[in-house]
Scaffold this active site. Structure first.
Site, PDB file in Angstrom:
ATOM      1  N   GLU A 119       0.502   0.261  -7.925  1.00 31.99           N
ATOM      2  CA  GLU A 119       0.318  -0.209  -6.546  1.00 31.99           C
ATOM      3  C   GLU A 119       0.540  -1.721  -6.437  1.00 31.99           C
ATOM      4  O   GLU A 119       0.082  -2.345  -5.478  1.00 31.99           O
ATOM      5  CB  GLU A 119      -1.087   0.143  -6.025  1.00 31.99           C
ATOM      6  CG  GLU A 119      -1.447   1.621  -6.046  1.00 31.99           C
ATOM      7  CD  GLU A 119      -0.684   2.465  -5.017  1.00 31.99           C
ATOM      8  OE1 GLU A 119       0.158   1.899  -4.296  1.00 31.99           O
ATOM      9  OE2 GLU A 119      -0.929   3.675  -4.972  1.00 31.99           O
ATOM     10  N   HIS A 142      -8.127  -1.512  -5.011  1.00 39.44           N
ATOM     11  CA  HIS A 142      -7.816  -0.165  -4.514  1.00 39.44           C
ATOM     12  C   HIS A 142      -8.642   0.822  -5.324  1.00 39.44           C
ATOM     13  O   HIS A 142      -8.626   0.767  -6.559  1.00 39.44           O
ATOM     14  CB  HIS A 142      -6.327   0.149  -4.666  1.00 39.44           C
ATOM     15  CG  HIS A 142      -6.028   1.614  -4.586  1.00 39.44           C
ATOM     16  ND1 HIS A 142      -6.388   2.385  -3.496  1.00 39.44           N
ATOM     17  CD2 HIS A 142      -5.446   2.476  -5.465  1.00 39.44           C
ATOM     18  CE1 HIS A 142      -6.025   3.633  -3.709  1.00 39.44           C
ATOM     19  NE2 HIS A 142      -5.462   3.727  -4.906  1.00 39.44           N
ATOM     20  N   HIS A 214      -6.227   9.508   0.325  1.00 39.49           N
ATOM     21  CA  HIS A 214      -5.954   8.838  -0.948  1.00 39.49           C
ATOM     22  C   HIS A 214      -7.083   7.897  -1.378  1.00 39.49           C
ATOM     23  O   HIS A 214      -7.745   8.149  -2.378  1.00 39.49           O
ATOM     24  CB  HIS A 214      -4.611   8.101  -0.853  1.00 39.49           C
ATOM     25  CG  HIS A 214      -4.216   7.395  -2.116  1.00 39.49           C
ATOM     26  ND1 HIS A 214      -2.941   6.943  -2.374  1.00 39.49           N
ATOM     27  CD2 HIS A 214      -4.938   7.034  -3.217  1.00 39.49           C
ATOM     28  CE1 HIS A 214      -2.900   6.370  -3.564  1.00 39.49           C
ATOM     29  NE2 HIS A 214      -4.106   6.404  -4.084  1.00 39.49           N
TER      30      HIS A 214
HETATM   31  O1  2HA Z   1      -3.481   3.586 -10.256  1.00 35.60           O
HETATM   32  O2  2HA Z   1      -4.813   4.946  -7.842  1.00 35.60           O
HETATM   33  O3  2HA Z   1      -2.741   4.841  -6.206  1.00 35.60           O
HETATM   34  C1  2HA Z   1      -3.569   4.872  -9.812  1.00 35.60           C
HETATM   35  C2  2HA Z   1      -3.712   4.921  -8.350  1.00 35.60           C
HETATM   36  C3  2HA Z   1      -2.476   4.890  -7.553  1.00 35.60           C
HETATM   37 ZN    ZN Z   2      -4.854   5.508  -5.793  1.00 34.76          ZN
END
Ligand code: 2HA
Ligand code: ZN
Length: 273
Positions: A119, A142, A214
């Site tokens: 990402e 993330h 996600h």
């Molecule tokens: O790194 O979460 O979105 C793995 C993830 C990709």
């Molecule tokens: Zn992810």
């Protein structure tokens, strides 16, 4: 331990904090396998010695030109690496990258040739925006918070600011600590430039961004701050789902009560620098 960290205790403190937070991500169940990723701007620790370090892997393209990343350095989680492993061995499960002069590529300079997170386009687009706006924010996170991802499977919560309003109404602290709320990015392929561009647009006006079905993306003054932003909103989502499991729609705080919080705490309408 790598000499870069031995000679730079302040940089080691930053990396130690990343390791602490990745442990929390695993404990919360937000980081299955290699799920999630982290980037921290560490340019403030760069000096002539760091600038002279050779690349230890071939130069890689970012996929975008990011003009405000001139001369910057980042600690990034490695692709395919586990948060729970990073918690113990941050320099073996992440690496330090330097942005190349073309502002569209990067090279790994330490510790090991661990390739950065898939990402990276999203993370570096956000970092570019933070520098462009003169922000002191340094960290991007993330992760896959269970309850927020679960709520993103319901069309109702993908429309406008419906999810923000529901989360704010669950507990006064959500509004106080996430006054910009949560922005929604409709489902896009992980790691794509389209996902990066859509995330950038949403973070301009929200504390945290939710990628449909996600995960989340947050920015913070440091990685603990980005974690807290995510945690505050996920706690509200947990309260919503727990109350919902009683069999009816939770009442939520009234509009007047929420307005009062905004007034009494003088909550910002945009992200403080
Ligand atoms: O790194 O979460 O979105 C793995 C993830 C990709
Ligand atoms: Zn992810």
């Amino acid at each position: 331990m790598n000499s870069l960290l031995i000679s730079r205790p302040a940089l080691k403190t930053v990396i130690d904090q990343v390791a602490e937070v990745t442990g929390y991500l695993w404990q919360k169940g937000w980081a299955e396998r290699n799920g999630g990723n982290i980037t921290v701007n560490i340019t403030e620790f760069a000096d002539a010695e760091m600038a002279a370090l050779p690349a230890i892997a071939p130069v890689q393209q970012i996929g975008k030109v990011l003009p405000y990343l001139k001369g910057t350095y980042f600690y990034v989680k490695g692709t395919g690496k586990r948060m729970r492993d990073l918690a113990r061995y941050p320099m073996q499960n992440g690496s330090i990258i330097r942005i190349c002069p073309d502002l569209a590529s990067y090279e790994i300079i330490a510790d090991e040739p661990v390739m950065p997170t898939s990402e990276l386009p999203s993370h570096l687009s956000l970092q570019n925006y933070l520098l462009e706006t003169g922000s002191t924010y340094k960290a991007t996170l993330h992760t896959h918070p269970i309850e927020l991802v679960a709520m993103s499977h319901n069309r109702r919560f993908l429309k406008g600011d419906e999810l923000t309003q529901v989360l704010w109404s669950m507990i006064p602290e959500t509004l106080a600590f996430a006054p910009l709320g949560i922005g929604i990015v409709p489902y896009k392929i992980p790691g794509s430039i389209e996902l990066a561009d859509a995330t950038l647009e949403q973070i301009k006006t929200h504390d945290v961004v939710l990628w449909e079905k996600h995960g989340t993306v947050a920015v913070g003054t440091d990685i603990m701050d980005a974690f807290d932003q995510t945690d505050v909103l996920c706690k509200a989502a947990q309260i919503y789902l727990s109350a919902r499991s009683l069999g009816s729609e939770p009442e939520g705080m009234t509009a007047e009560a929420m307005h009062e919080i905004q007034e009494v705490f003088n909550l910002p309408k945009k992200r403080p620098c």
